[in-house]
Write a protein that holds these residues in place. Structure first.
Motif, PDB file in Angstrom:
ATOM      1  N   PHE A  10       0.717  -1.047  -0.187  1.00 41.25           N
ATOM      2  CA  PHE A  10      -0.073   0.233  -0.055  1.00 41.25           C
ATOM      3  C   PHE A  10       1.231   1.333  -0.057  1.00 41.25           C
ATOM      4  O   PHE A  10       1.362   2.071  -0.664  1.00 41.25           O
ATOM      5  N   SER A  11       1.936   1.417   0.681  1.00 42.28           N
ATOM      6  CA  SER A  11       2.544   2.456   1.137  1.00 42.28           C
ATOM      7  C   SER A  11       3.656   3.030  -0.479  1.00 42.28           C
ATOM      8  O   SER A  11       4.329   3.304  -1.002  1.00 42.28           O
ATOM      9  N   THR A  12       4.153   2.029  -1.480  1.00 39.08           N
ATOM     10  CA  THR A  12       5.056   1.894  -1.986  1.00 39.08           C
ATOM     11  C   THR A  12       3.630   2.476  -2.903  1.00 39.08           C
ATOM     12  O   THR A  12       3.873   3.446  -3.667  1.00 39.08           O
ATOM     13  N   LEU A  13       2.488   1.847  -3.108  1.00 39.92           N
ATOM     14  CA  LEU A  13       1.572   2.554  -4.702  1.00 39.92           C
ATOM     15  C   LEU A  13       1.057   3.757  -3.730  1.00 39.92           C
ATOM     16  O   LEU A  13       1.067   4.743  -5.129  1.00 39.92           O
ATOM     17  N   ASP A  14       1.515   4.737  -2.769  1.00 38.93           N
ATOM     18  CA  ASP A  14       1.020   5.716  -2.496  1.00 38.93           C
ATOM     19  C   ASP A  14       2.893   7.018  -2.959  1.00 38.93           C
ATOM     20  O   ASP A  14       2.438   7.915  -3.377  1.00 38.93           O
ATOM     21  N   ALA A  15       3.800   6.021  -2.500  1.00 43.85           N
ATOM     22  CA  ALA A  15       4.938   6.599  -3.142  1.00 43.85           C
ATOM     23  C   ALA A  15       5.212   6.916  -4.221  1.00 43.85           C
ATOM     24  O   ALA A  15       6.180   7.448  -4.667  1.00 43.85           O
ATOM     25  N   ALA A  16       4.804   5.825  -4.993  1.00 49.42           N
ATOM     26  CA  ALA A  16       5.375   5.090  -6.090  1.00 49.42           C
ATOM     27  C   ALA A  16       5.173   6.819  -7.288  1.00 49.42           C
ATOM     28  O   ALA A  16       5.900   6.946  -8.347  1.00 49.42           O
ATOM     29  N   PRO A  17       4.013   7.295  -7.791  1.00 50.09           N
ATOM     30  CA  PRO A  17       3.777   8.098  -8.720  1.00 50.09           C
ATOM     31  C   PRO A  17       4.681   9.190  -9.048  1.00 50.09           C
ATOM     32  O   PRO A  17       4.748   9.231 -10.197  1.00 50.09           O
ATOM     33  N   ALA A  18       5.017   9.981  -8.162  1.00 49.91           N
ATOM     34  CA  ALA A  18       5.385  11.168  -8.653  1.00 49.91           C
ATOM     35  C   ALA A  18       6.787  10.645  -8.835  1.00 49.91           C
ATOM     36  O   ALA A  18       7.577  11.503 -10.015  1.00 49.91           O
ATOM     37  N   LEU A  19       8.283   9.086  -8.314  1.00 56.92           N
ATOM     38  CA  LEU A  19       8.504   9.441  -8.939  1.00 56.92           C
ATOM     39  C   LEU A  19       8.204   8.345 -10.556  1.00 56.92           C
ATOM     40  O   LEU A  19       9.766   8.233 -11.514  1.00 56.92           O
ATOM     41  N   VAL A  20       7.485   7.444 -10.414  1.00 57.06           N
ATOM     42  CA  VAL A  20       7.210   7.201 -12.229  1.00 57.06           C
ATOM     43  C   VAL A  20       7.072   8.496 -12.504  1.00 57.06           C
ATOM     44  O   VAL A  20       7.338   8.343 -13.701  1.00 57.06           O
ATOM     45  N   PHE A  21       6.044   9.164 -12.157  1.00 58.10           N
ATOM     46  CA  PHE A  21       6.443  10.535 -13.052  1.00 58.10           C
ATOM     47  C   PHE A  21       7.377  11.396 -14.153  1.00 58.10           C
ATOM     48  O   PHE A  21       7.532  11.418 -14.834  1.00 58.10           O
ATOM     49  N   ALA A  22       8.069  11.293 -12.654  1.00 55.36           N
ATOM     50  CA  ALA A  22       8.976  12.472 -12.895  1.00 55.36           C
ATOM     51  C   ALA A  22       9.841  11.280 -13.696  1.00 55.36           C
ATOM     52  O   ALA A  22      11.310  11.909 -14.681  1.00 55.36           O
ATOM     53  N   ALA A  23      10.370  10.081 -13.176  1.00 54.83           N
ATOM     54  CA  ALA A  23      11.077   9.554 -14.284  1.00 54.83           C
ATOM     55  C   ALA A  23      10.761   9.326 -15.340  1.00 54.83           C
ATOM     56  O   ALA A  23      11.720   9.118 -16.513  1.00 54.83           O
ATOM     57  N   LEU A  24       9.473   9.331 -16.017  1.00 56.14           N
ATOM     58  CA  LEU A  24       8.473   9.556 -17.709  1.00 56.14           C
ATOM     59  C   LEU A  24       9.028  10.468 -17.992  1.00 56.14           C
ATOM     60  O   LEU A  24       9.491  10.823 -19.043  1.00 56.14           O
ATOM     61  N   GLY A  25       8.895  11.606 -17.525  1.00 60.92           N
ATOM     62  CA  GLY A  25       9.081  12.922 -17.784  1.00 60.92           C
ATOM     63  C   GLY A  25      11.070  13.448 -18.582  1.00 60.92           C
ATOM     64  O   GLY A  25      11.231  13.752 -19.516  1.00 60.92           O
ATOM     65  N   ALA A  26      11.744  13.206 -17.673  1.00 66.48           N
ATOM     66  CA  ALA A  26      12.993  12.986 -17.773  1.00 66.48           C
ATOM     67  C   ALA A  26      13.119  11.770 -18.598  1.00 66.48           C
ATOM     68  O   ALA A  26      14.217  12.226 -19.963  1.00 66.48           O
ATOM     69  N   MET A  27      12.999  10.561 -19.183  1.00 67.13           N
ATOM     70  CA  MET A  27      13.078   9.752 -20.333  1.00 67.13           C
ATOM     71  C   MET A  27      12.470  10.611 -21.404  1.00 67.13           C
ATOM     72  O   MET A  27      13.078  10.949 -22.451  1.00 67.13           O
ATOM     73  N   LEU A  28      11.507  11.093 -21.465  1.00 65.25           N
ATOM     74  CA  LEU A  28      10.669  11.823 -23.133  1.00 65.25           C
ATOM     75  C   LEU A  28      12.054  12.201 -23.526  1.00 65.25           C
ATOM     76  O   LEU A  28      12.379  12.504 -24.636  1.00 65.25           O
ATOM     77  N   SER A  29      12.381  13.850 -22.129  1.00 70.50           N
ATOM     78  CA  SER A  29      13.283  15.046 -22.523  1.00 70.50           C
ATOM     79  C   SER A  29      14.753  13.519 -23.154  1.00 70.50           C
ATOM     80  O   SER A  29      15.401  14.256 -24.422  1.00 70.50           O
ATOM     81  N   GLU A  30      15.269  13.337 -21.974  1.00 67.13           N
ATOM     82  CA  GLU A  30      16.333  12.995 -22.674  1.00 67.13           C
ATOM     83  C   GLU A  30      16.158  11.535 -24.117  1.00 67.13           C
ATOM     84  O   GLU A  30      17.160  11.448 -25.287  1.00 67.13           O
ATOM     85  N   ARG A  31      15.176  10.530 -24.293  1.00 68.77           N
ATOM     86  CA  ARG A  31      14.986   9.926 -25.246  1.00 68.77           C
ATOM     87  C   ARG A  31      15.055  11.144 -26.598  1.00 68.77           C
ATOM     88  O   ARG A  31      15.616  10.694 -27.908  1.00 68.77           O
ATOM     89  N   ALA A  32      15.030  12.618 -26.457  1.00 65.62           N
ATOM     90  CA  ALA A  32      14.994  13.409 -27.257  1.00 65.62           C
ATOM     91  C   ALA A  32      16.239  13.668 -27.420  1.00 65.62           C
ATOM     92  O   ALA A  32      16.469  15.214 -28.388  1.00 65.62           O
ATOM     93  N   GLY A  33      16.881  12.857 -26.352  1.00 67.84           N
ATOM     94  CA  GLY A  33      18.668  14.080 -26.532  1.00 67.84           C
ATOM     95  C   GLY A  33      18.285  15.354 -25.465  1.00 67.84           C
ATOM     96  O   GLY A  33      19.690  15.967 -25.942  1.00 67.84           O
ATOM     97  N   VAL A  34      18.472  15.767 -24.913  1.00 64.07           N
ATOM     98  CA  VAL A  34      18.592  17.102 -24.278  1.00 64.07           C
ATOM     99  C   VAL A  34      18.397  16.346 -22.395  1.00 64.07           C
ATOM    100  O   VAL A  34      17.468  15.547 -22.093  1.00 64.07           O
ATOM    101  N   VAL A  35      19.162  16.455 -21.693  1.00 64.71           N
ATOM    102  CA  VAL A  35      19.717  15.789 -20.733  1.00 64.71           C
ATOM    103  C   VAL A  35      18.747  16.708 -19.588  1.00 64.71           C
ATOM    104  O   VAL A  35      18.527  17.939 -19.482  1.00 64.71           O
TER     105      VAL A  35
END
Lengths: 309, 377
Positions: A10-35
């Motif tokens: 339960f607490s994993t699922l509560d805490a994970a979204p922030a990390l998931v969204f930020a990681a996806l955001g970073a990935m989107l930017s980096e896949r396009a070549g911007v650190v």
């Protein structure tokens, strides 16, 4: 035992979204070549703006404000690194420093040192029929971001691997000149990815102040942005990999907190500091074993110049 | 305008612009008068309260602020040098914080548990700290060279590992000071008097040997980079690795060496903090001096002496920042100035374009060039 596992999940699922969204955001930017080392600063800005907005408007709307704020910070990053071809790591670290000190300054001068006043949290949803099933019941009772955190990685995966836009985004991170040859605009694609990444990082921050907590505090997000970066690398710059890594980090964190409260005897054997270090040590170990060349986008960190070949 | 002046100009303008922007920030959140008084407080707190000194003649009013500023400047110089040295070989050292933590711990342990005469004790503690920092940074160096792991990711990870292991385990666990009497102590055992860095201005100021040490380090790094063969080769590797390799320079060795030196410098920063002011490894290292080093190195244009100069400027602002609290401005305000300054430095290209346009307008045609040395991270 089952109860402990349930509360861990339960607490994993509560805490994970922030990390998931930020990681996806970073990935989107980096896949396009911007650190994207500025993701911590974008999260902090998103968290702060969402909390302030939630004082005057419904919380779900405030989350959108947080996302916009994240994109605003990302726009500065885009301006410096795409328009002016500045060093992308420098620009990102600068934004982190500004968000860190600026957040502290604004918080102190507007609300005092203890954080913003309490806001209405995002509503939690009970999934009918699931709440009483053992273990699976941990899926019920979370705010909307938790469920979104399961849907978005799949969506991102489909976007990147199945659509022409995804193909172009990946190409712009690997061989920008090839994309330019097709008559597509490299800067436009990178701007889109950076702003999209900012929206996601802002969402990750907003989740912290509206769903995990009910206010913005001095130390939000306390390094979660850097952890998201690690999750992205750990997940080899793929949406599903980043998602799995983020879940793993969130679980590691929940495990540490859960162990401290439910099994204090274990902490006598394994020092808490060692448990804290474990996710990072594991990341290093995996990176050392698999090597990193070949996973990062080829043109990552390289400013695009039309003339250079 | 000379070449050197043109190199420095963007940094100077960035710091000035950051000062102006942050002044406006206080003026908007409070009022104009507060903003002005806060900046005056920051100035007096950083370079000494000269009006009070000339009025009453108390030398403490000047010596104490100067000592605080020099102390902060020493730490910023060393971490700034650490980041700058890695930059020279094309590596981005975000891990100065972690390297500093191990350096501080090593200095605290040698300072407390080895007994030696003062002339040997201080150098030994400094050497231990430098070695510890170098060892920690070399992990990132080896991962980069052998496995291609990007140093930005590995140094961030190593920072977290250092904080977790040292602050959350060693210092509160096995290495915690044994409490004497009723008072409970946080941190490790106090260092012996022989390990303390000597104070230079007596007891009225905390200025200690750390500041001259940091300046010597800056001069040493500068001399190494510009006057020795290995320093020259290191810069060559940072500028164009392919050409350096073709010229027979051992690129891997130079990169690894620069990374180790970066860690040693950050480790020294930890030693200066412990041996100079704290007297022990405190409960936690507190301010993120390692991250500040990134800003200092870049504002100093990656030049060792430039970094020292930037460190002195921000040491003054930092020391003065604590006095702004008298006016209710948060003490981390100088960090905001530093953040904005770095942001504007990141826009170095914008400055150069503006300057170039000015120059072109001034002289119909001139050999305007953007002579910047921006390493690729």
């Amino acid at each position: 035992m089952l109860e402990v596992l349930h509360s861990l999940l339960f607490s994993t699922l509560d805490a994970a979204p922030a990390l998931v969204f930020a990681a996806l955001g970073a990935m989107l930017s980096e896949r396009a070549g911007v650190v994207s080392v500025g993701v911590e600063g974008m999260m902090r800005t998103g968290a702060f703006c969402a909390a302030v907005a939630a004082l005057v408007m419904p919380t779900p709307l405030a989350v959108l404000v947080g996302m916009a704020a994240g994109a605003g910070i990302a726009a500065v990053h885009g301006f410096l690194s795409i328009r002016w071809r500045s060093d992308q790591v420098v620009s990102g670290m600068a934004l982190n420093l500004v968000a860190m000190a600026g957040g502290t300054f604004l918080l102190e001068s507007l609300y005092g040192p203890n954080g913003t006043p309490a806001i209405t949290q995002l509503p939690r949803w009970n999934l009918p029929g699931l709440s009483h099933v053992p273990l699976l019941g941990a899926l019920s009772g979370h705010a909307a971001p938790t469920y979104l955190a399961f849907a978005l990685p799949v969506l991102f995966h489909l976007l990147l691997s199945r659509t022409p836009l995804g193909l172009r985004l990946r190409a712009v991170g690997d061989k920008p000149h090839a994309v330019a040859t097709l008559g597509l605009s490299v800067p436009a694609l990178r701007w889109g990815a950076v702003l999209g990444g900012g929206l996601m990082a802002g969402l990750g921050g907003a989740v912290l102040s509206t769903a995990v907590l009910d206010r913005f505090e001095q130390h939000t997000p306390a390094g979660l942005g850097f952890m998201a970066l690690a999750a992205m690398v750990f997940g080899r710059w793929t949406p599903l990999g980043a998602f799995a890594a983020a879940l793993f980090f969130a679980f590691g964190n929940a495990l540490r907190i859960g162990l401290a409260s439910s099994a204090p005897w274990l902490l006598d054997m394994i020092p808490q500091g060692f448990l804290l270090a474990l996710p990072y040590l594991l990341t290093l170990l995996v990176l050392a074993l698999q090597g990193q060349r070949g996973h990062a986008p080829a043109a990552l960190g390289t400013p695009y110049e039309q003339e250079s070949r | 305008m000379g070449e050197r002046a043109r190199q420095m100009l963007p940094s100077v303008l960035s710091v000035l612009l950051a000062l102006a922007v942050c002044w406006l920030a206080i003026a908007f959140t409070r009022d104009l008068d507060t903003a002005t008084r806060a900046y005056l407080q920051m100035l007096w707190g950083g370079v000494g309260n000269w009006p009070a000194f000339l009025d009453g003649g108390s030398s403490t009013a000047v010596l104490r602020p100067l000592g605080e500023a020099a102390m902060k400047a020493a730490l910023l110089t060393l971490t700034g040098l650490s980041v700058a040295v890695a930059f020279k070989v094309g590596l981005f050292n975000i891990g100065a914080q972690g390297q500093m933590i191990w350096g501080a711990l090593a200095a605290a342990l040698v300072g407390a548990h080895v007994s030696l005469p003062g002339a040997l004790h201080v150098p030994l503690a400094l050497a231990a700290a430098a070695l510890a920092g170098a060892a920690w940074s070399s992990i990132a160096g080896i991962l980069k060279l052998k496995r291609g792991v990007h140093e930005v990711i590995s140094t961030i990870m190593l920072n977290w590992v250092a904080v977790s292991l040292v602050d959350n385990w060693l210092v509160i666990g096995p290495l915690r000071a044994v409490a004497e009497g009723a008072s409970s102590i946080t941190g490790t055992a106090e260092i012996l008097p022989t390990a303390q860095l000597p104070r230079l201005l007596g007891d009225s100021s905390r200025l200690n040997l750390g500041f001259p040490l940091a300046l010597v380090a800056a001069l040493g790094v500068w001399a190494w980079l510009t006057r020795t063969r290995s320093g020259y080769e290191t810069r060559a590797v940072g500028l164009t690795p392919e050409a350096a390799r073709a010229a027979g320079i051992p690129t891997l060795g130079r990169a690894g060496g620069a990374m180790a030196l970066a860690g040693a410098l950050a480790g020294l920063a930890g030693a200066v903090l412990v041996l100079g002011t704290e007297g022990r490894y405190p409960g936690s290292l507190g301010a993120p001096y390692g991250f500040d080093g990134i800003a200092i190195a870049l504002i100093g244009n990656n030049h060792p002496l430039g970094a020292a100069l930037a460190a002195v400027v921000f040491g003054i602002l930092r020391a003065g920042g604590t006095r702004m609290q008298l006016l209710g401005v948060h003490k981390s305000f100088p960090e905001l100035i530093q953040g904005f300054a770095l942001l504007f430095v990141a826009g170095r290209m914008v400055w150069l374009a503006l300057l170039e346009r000015r120059q072109k307008r001034a002289q119909a045609q001139g050999p305007a060039q953007a002579g910047v040395e921006v390493p690729r991270a």
